[in-house]
Design a protein around this motif. Structure first.
Motif, short mmCIF file in Angstrom:
data_model
loop_
_atom_site.label_atom_id
_atom_site.label_comp_id
_atom_site.label_asym_id
_atom_site.label_seq_id
_atom_site.Cartn_x
_atom_site.Cartn_y
_atom_site.Cartn_z
N ILE A 132 0.72 -1.24 -0.14
CA ILE A 132 -0.07 0.07 -0.11
C ILE A 132 0.61 0.82 0.07
CG2 ILE A 132 -1.73 1.06 1.63
CD1 ILE A 132 -2.88 -1.21 2.19
N ASP A 133 -0.02 2.15 -0.84
CA ASP A 133 1.34 3.29 -0.67
C ASP A 133 1.39 4.30 0.46
OD1 ASP A 133 2.49 5.52 -1.45
OD2 ASP A 133 1.73 6.15 -3.41
N LEU A 134 1.95 4.80 1.04
CA LEU A 134 2.03 5.39 2.50
C LEU A 134 2.05 6.95 2.25
CD1 LEU A 134 2.60 3.13 5.48
CD2 LEU A 134 0.28 3.52 4.43
N ASN A 135 2.89 7.43 0.57
CA ASN A 135 2.97 8.67 0.33
C ASN A 135 1.75 10.04 1.08
OD1 ASN A 135 5.75 9.47 -1.15
ND2 ASN A 135 4.74 7.55 -2.11
N GLU A 136 0.45 9.21 0.63
CA GLU A 136 -0.50 11.15 0.82
C GLU A 136 -0.74 10.83 2.65
OE1 GLU A 136 -0.55 12.34 -2.36
OE2 GLU A 136 -2.20 12.69 -0.95
N LEU A 141 11.12 -2.71 17.60
CA LEU A 141 9.74 -3.93 17.43
C LEU A 141 10.07 -4.83 16.34
CD1 LEU A 141 8.18 -0.01 17.03
CD2 LEU A 141 7.93 -1.48 18.87
N GLU A 142 10.36 -6.09 17.23
CA GLU A 142 10.67 -6.97 16.18
C GLU A 142 8.71 -7.14 14.69
OE1 GLU A 142 8.20 -10.31 17.47
OE2 GLU A 142 8.61 -9.66 19.71
N ASN A 143 8.40 -6.62 14.94
CA ASN A 143 7.22 -6.70 14.01
C ASN A 143 7.33 -5.57 12.98
OD1 ASN A 143 6.05 -9.62 14.94
ND2 ASN A 143 5.09 -8.69 15.93
N PHE A 144 8.19 -4.42 13.26
CA PHE A 144 7.95 -3.07 12.28
C PHE A 144 8.15 -3.34 11.27
CE2 PHE A 144 7.30 0.74 11.44
CZ PHE A 144 7.85 1.89 11.08
N VAL A 145 8.53 -4.29 10.77
CA VAL A 145 9.24 -4.84 8.57
C VAL A 145 9.02 -4.21 8.22
CG1 VAL A 145 11.27 -5.78 9.85
CG2 VAL A 145 9.34 -6.87 9.42
N TYR A 146 6.60 -4.28 8.86
CA TYR A 146 6.24 -4.21 7.09
C TYR A 146 6.15 -2.81 6.85
CZ TYR A 146 3.71 -3.16 11.36
OH TYR A 146 2.87 -2.55 12.71
N VAL A 147 6.17 -1.88 7.30
CA VAL A 147 6.64 -0.67 6.64
C VAL A 147 7.82 -0.33 6.18
CG1 VAL A 147 6.27 1.56 7.48
CG2 VAL A 147 5.24 0.27 8.29
N GLU A 148 7.76 -0.68 4.92
CA GLU A 148 9.21 -0.09 4.01
C GLU A 148 8.82 1.25 3.84
OE1 GLU A 148 9.16 -3.87 2.01
OE2 GLU A 148 10.20 -4.93 3.73
N GLY A 149 9.89 2.24 3.74
CA GLY A 149 10.24 3.48 3.58
C GLY A 149 8.09 4.07 3.08
N TYR A 150 8.00 4.52 1.67
CA TYR A 150 6.78 5.27 1.98
C TYR A 150 5.76 4.15 1.63
CZ TYR A 150 9.06 8.94 2.80
OH TYR A 150 9.64 10.50 3.24
N SER A 151 5.76 2.45 1.84
CA SER A 151 4.48 1.15 2.33
C SER A 151 4.56 0.62 2.55
CB SER A 151 4.92 0.78 0.05
OG SER A 151 6.16 0.01 0.42
N LEU A 152 2.86 0.03 2.45
CA LEU A 152 3.26 -1.07 3.97
C LEU A 152 2.91 -2.11 3.42
CD1 LEU A 152 0.93 -0.30 6.52
CD2 LEU A 152 0.76 -2.25 5.28
N ASP A 153 3.55 -2.82 3.66
CA ASP A 153 2.79 -4.77 2.89
C ASP A 153 2.24 -5.77 3.84
OD1 ASP A 153 3.80 -7.03 2.30
OD2 ASP A 153 5.98 -6.82 1.75
N VAL A 154 1.35 -5.33 3.44
CA VAL A 154 0.20 -5.87 4.37
C VAL A 154 -0.10 -7.51 4.48
CG1 VAL A 154 -2.39 -6.74 4.00
CG2 VAL A 154 -1.22 -4.08 2.84
N ASP A 155 1.03 -8.24 3.64
CA ASP A 155 1.13 -9.81 3.66
C ASP A 155 2.38 -10.27 5.23
OD1 ASP A 155 0.20 -11.53 1.71
OD2 ASP A 155 0.74 -9.19 0.62
#
Ligand SMILES: [Zn+2]
Ligand SMILES: [Zn+2]
Length: 175
Positions: free
Chosen positions: A3-7, A100-114
């Motif tokens: 998911i694009d988090l830019n906005e 925060l061990e689970n933080f890896v799902y946010v990478e740069g400006y996107s969120l990895d839902v999987d």
């Protein structure tokens, strides 16, 4: 699925709501690979809290096929996941992984839902899976599924023990 988090990141106070279908078809961990047989979209709310902090709230329902702990037959386990997380974008990825061990799902400006769903599955994985409360399991000697069939292993074991006792008994009788 990204998911694009830019906005939402650019605008303090911005709230983004979206329903996303994960692409993950199975859950793979140290315990093995488990097919995901049903998955509902993840409904997400991402809120910019200011100061480059995001609040991520979401929920989903999915069904995972897991073998019964006792008889190893497949059991479809439905899990309802709901979560609320905070992501601090001021921290570097390395820093976040440490704290925060689970933080890896946010990478740069996107969120990895999987990745998000994966980490939630890890945390919510059922500690015990049974096909039914009174599952009889499998015979440890011949491997027969005792829910479907009976075997003679235990019976033979007792017969053998009885024979031994009989033998001893006879010996005493002879004396
Ligand atoms: Zn079972
Ligand atoms: Zn048996």
């Amino acid at each position: 699925m990204l998911i694009d988090l830019n906005e939402v990141i650019k605008n303090d106070g911005r709230v983004m709501q979206t329903d996303v279908m994960p692409e993950m078809k199975q859950f793979v961990s140290k315990m093995g690979a488990f097919p995901i047989v049903m998955q509902q979209p993840v409904s997400l709310e991402i809120r910019n809290m200011g100061d480059r902090k995001l609040q991520i709230t979401g929920s989903t329902v999915l069904t995972v096929r897991i073998p019964c702990d006792r008889c190893l037959e497949d059991v479809d386990v439905t899990l309802e996941l709901s979560f609320e997380k905070e992501a601090d974008l001021n921290k570097s990825e390395a820093e976040s992984q440490q704290t925060l061990e689970n933080f890896v799902y946010v990478e740069g400006y996107s969120l990895d839902v999987d990745k998000l769903v994966y980490s939630e599955l890890l945390v919510n994985w059922p500690s015990k899976v049974l096909c039914k409360e009174d599952c009889k399991g499998i015979c440890s000697i011949c491997g027969t599924n005792l829910n479907q069939n009976t075997c003679n292993c235990r019976k033979e074991e007792t017969d053998l023990r009885m024979a031994k006792i009989q033998e001893i008994f006879n010996k005493y009788k002879e004396v």
